[in-house]
Design a protein around this motif. Structure first.
Motif: not given
Lengths: 598, 123
Positions: A218, A220, A235, A237, A257
């Motif tokens: 992942y 971010s 955020k 990710t 996303s």
């Protein structure tokens, strides 16, 4: 700095909520987050793409379903005309478009070469030279955009009224296009991926730029600030799966996303931002009131005057001005996006004064610290210092960082009303403030060290001594603003973060009230002076009611009694004000006595 | 009709020509000027988006990425990266702006401490 982010959260959410209120928001982000991110282009497509181009696009979408034998050039839009699919090795021609200064009877030709590619002419001159009816010199000066305006002007009303909706969407689009440009630039210039193993290619997802990411990870980054309801402290990710492809949303099977966190807590955060906003205003208002009352007390009771009280008066005055500036700023600029958009010079001047008053506040705290330090550590309990240098440091010097900041901001980061806190230029003001706080902390610790060692020397019980030291320190902390040194980092956890915000805001905005309370209302001498004044008024009032001679004589003795303590207190001004409490005088008087005899 | 590799060709044929014309009108030195190129760039982006809509492709996609990288390589390869949105000045300017006030602050503090100490001696 944590409080700076809190202030930014406050200002950005206030701005955003008022923006969202006055303009229509874009299409629901929750639905759109799984679909194309650039939906806003759809509403403006008529204005941006001419009807001819749109028709050409329609025809293009219908192409490709039928198979043609042999090689051919595909449908092509050259900016003004739609060229159909043409077999390779042939010429295609059509009439000139019906534009002003174009002759629609003339023909334009294009050649499709043997490999199935159109032969593009390298300049406008060759393509349209047949069509233009006037002299060839004018060809060079005609911009291509000029041709398109004839079509878009068909709907003049849409263009003339630039509503806030359009301008806001235009602003958003501008930011997104900007982000896109920067992204592709970055993708071009960054080094190619040099680690081993599978990875997902760098990509532009429509809103943000993503680097090459190893498979199964992942990645971010912070939410963009394109839209009013996007929280840029949250955020985004994106998942790169094990096969080296970006995660595709199961419903639409497109790369996706995760922007959901950007709007997930927005409503709650908005509510909290408003609570903090009103708390700030109430805090500053209360501070102003209490500080003005304290100043009135200090000015009215001449008997209280000594050097430390003079410094207190200046400190309180700078607190009053700081609070007033903050309230004006919060009400007129932060809560008012129209003003920010208009960007009058007044709001920048207001910002300059705000920075100056902030500096004054902290530098007067530093002056208090220096004074105490000089008094206690350097030359113990001597009375008179020259206060001119303190005035210079407290009122004069903060002009320096404030002016430098204004000049630098104007030259390098001249945004609307200088509202943005995303610039390091703010450190021009906050750097000296932090330096002042650090020096203050050093002085404070030194003072505490001296007090503790001196208290130890008087052979008091351990607990008593530490109690006194701790109490003395705690009373000095709000005076010297140390909380900004100790608590600069906001915790990541949401609940802890909220608690942190509330505490920081109380400490920040109610500081004036706190200082006024501790150094005026809780001051033993002030309380004594007020009590005496109250007794005087009571006695005088009682005198007016009863005209007996006996009463008159007792009132005379009462006033003479009140005179003496004031005279006595005057000498002990310094020692008492260390703790602000009359009850602890005995320790320090003993200490002082000990000093003179030692 | 699902998204096919024709999309890559389509945006080349359909959108790039107009952009080329727009950029040709400008002087080559103006290619790095954002104010002059932002409109054409925005139109190019829009065009790729609309073609994607028509061809049932989602936008953006890998072909869009490759297309724009090529465009950037041709037109914007020697432009400075920053200069689009408001940004901080470079560190060699920002540094002195921050460090000098801090040093002056410390100097002033030391001066005041020294002066107040000296006045003790006088009294």
């Amino acid at each position: 700095m944590g409080w700076q982010e809190t202030l930014w959260l406050l200002t950005s959410f206030i701005l955003s909520v008022t923006k969202a209120g006055t303009t229509e928001t874009k299409s629901e982000p929750t639905a759109d987050l799984s679909l194309t991110p650039v939906m806003m282009a759809v509403e403006g497509e008529r204005l941006i793409m001419t009807q001819s181009q749109y028709k050409c696009l329609e025809l293009l979408s219908r192409d490709g379903s039928h198979n043609k034998t042999g090689l051919f050039c595909s449908r092509f839009w050259d900016g003004l005309l739609c060229w159909d699919e043409t077999p390779a090795g042939t010429f295609a021609s059509q009439n000139c478009p019906d534009y002003p200064s174009f002759d629609p009877l003339e023909k334009v030709t294009k050649y499709c070469d043997e490999s199935g590619n159109w032969v593009h002419s390298s300049s406008i001159n060759k393509t349209w030279s047949h069509c233009l009816t006037f002299s060839k010199e004018k060809i060079k000066t005609l911009p291509v955009h000029g041709f398109l305006e004839t079509e878009t002007e068909m709907d003049p009303t849409a263009e003339s009224q630039v509503s806030p909706v359009v301008t806001q969407k235009a602003e958003e689009r501008k930011k997104i296009i900007d982000g896109q440009y920067k992204c592709f630039e970055k993708m071009n210039r960054d080094q190619p991926y040099n680690k081993s193993g599978l990875y997902c290619n760098r990509t532009w997802d429509g809103w943000l730029c993503w680097d090459d990411t190893p498979a199964g990870m992942y990645t971010s980054q912070y939410c963009p600030n394109y839209f009013p309801d996007f929280d840029s402290t949250e955020k985004v990710t994106k998942y790169c799966d094990e096969t080296g492809n970006w995660f595709r949303h199961p419903e639409t099977n497109r790369t996706w996303s995760n922007y959901t966190l950007c709007i997930a807590h927005t409503k709650d955060k908005l509510k909290m931002a408003y609570i903090l906003y009103y708390m700030a205003i109430v805090g500053h208002a209360l501070s102003i009131v209490s500080l003005l009352i304290s100043l009135a007390i200090f000015f009215y009771f001449r008997s209280l005057s000594c050097q430390r009280i003079t410094l207190h008066k200046n400190l309180f005055f700078s607190y009053v001005l700081n609070s007033a500036c903050t309230i004006v700023n919060l009400i007129t600029v932060v809560n008012n996006p129209k003003v920010v958009q208009r960007n009058p010079i007044g709001c920048k001047v207001l910002h300059f004064f705000h920075m100056y008053m902030l500096g004054c506040n902290y530098f007067w705290m530093l002056c208090e610290g220096i004074y105490l330090h000089t008094l206690i550590v350097v030359a113990v309990f001597a009375e008179e210092q020259h206060l001119h240098w303190y005035y210079l440091l407290g009122w004069g010097f903060p002009l320096v960082p404030a002016s430098i900041h204004a000049v630098a901001r104007k030259k390098y980061f001249d945004d609307n009303c200088w509202m943005s806190v995303e610039t390091h230029l703010l450190y021009v003001v906050h750097g000296p403030i932090m330096a002042a706080l650090l020096v203050n902390l050093f002085f404070l610790l030194n003072i505490v060290r001296v007090l503790v060692t001196k208290l130890r020397d008087t052979h008091r019980a351990e607990s008593n001594m530490y109690m006194k030291a701790v109490r003395a320190t705690l009373i000095l902390v709000p005076l010297l603003g140390i909380q900004f040194v100790i608590f600069p980092w906001r915790p990541e956890n949401r609940l802890a973060g909220e608690i942190y915000d509330y505490i920081m805001h109380i400490l920040m905005h109610y500081q004036g009230l706190l200082v006024a309370t501790i150094f005026c209302f809780f001051n033993g001498e002030v309380q004594g002076a007020l009590k005496r004044q109250w007794m005087q008024y009571k006695a005088q009032w009682g005198q007016r009611r009863r005209e007996h001679c006996s009463m008159r004589s007792t009132s005379y003795t009462a006033t003479s009694i009140t005179e003496v303590p004031a005279f006595m207190y005057h000498h002990d001004c310094n020692s008492e004000h260390l703790n602000g409490k009359q009850t602890e005088d005995s320790e320090l008087v003993a200490l002082k006595m000990g000093e003179t005899y030692a | 009709m699902a998204c096919s590799s024709h999309y890559g060709n389509a945006i080349e044929e359909f959108c790039l020509a107009k952009f080329k014309l727009d950029m040709e009108v400008l002087d080559q030195r103006q290619w790095c000027s954002w104010e002059d190129t932002v409109e054409s760039y925005g139109e190019l982006t829009n065009c790729t988006f609309l073609v994607a809509l028509k061809m049932n492709c989602f936008w953006p996609n890998q072909m869009v990425d490759e297309f724009f990288i090529r465009v950037h390589r041709h037109y914007f390869h020697d432009c400075s990266l920053s200069g689009r949105l408001l940004h901080d000045p470079p560190n060699r300017i920002l540094g002195p702006f921050i460090v000098v006030p801090i040093l002056v602050t410390l100097l002033m503090t030391a001066l005041v401490v020294w002066r107040s100490k000296r006045s003790e001696g006088i009294v």
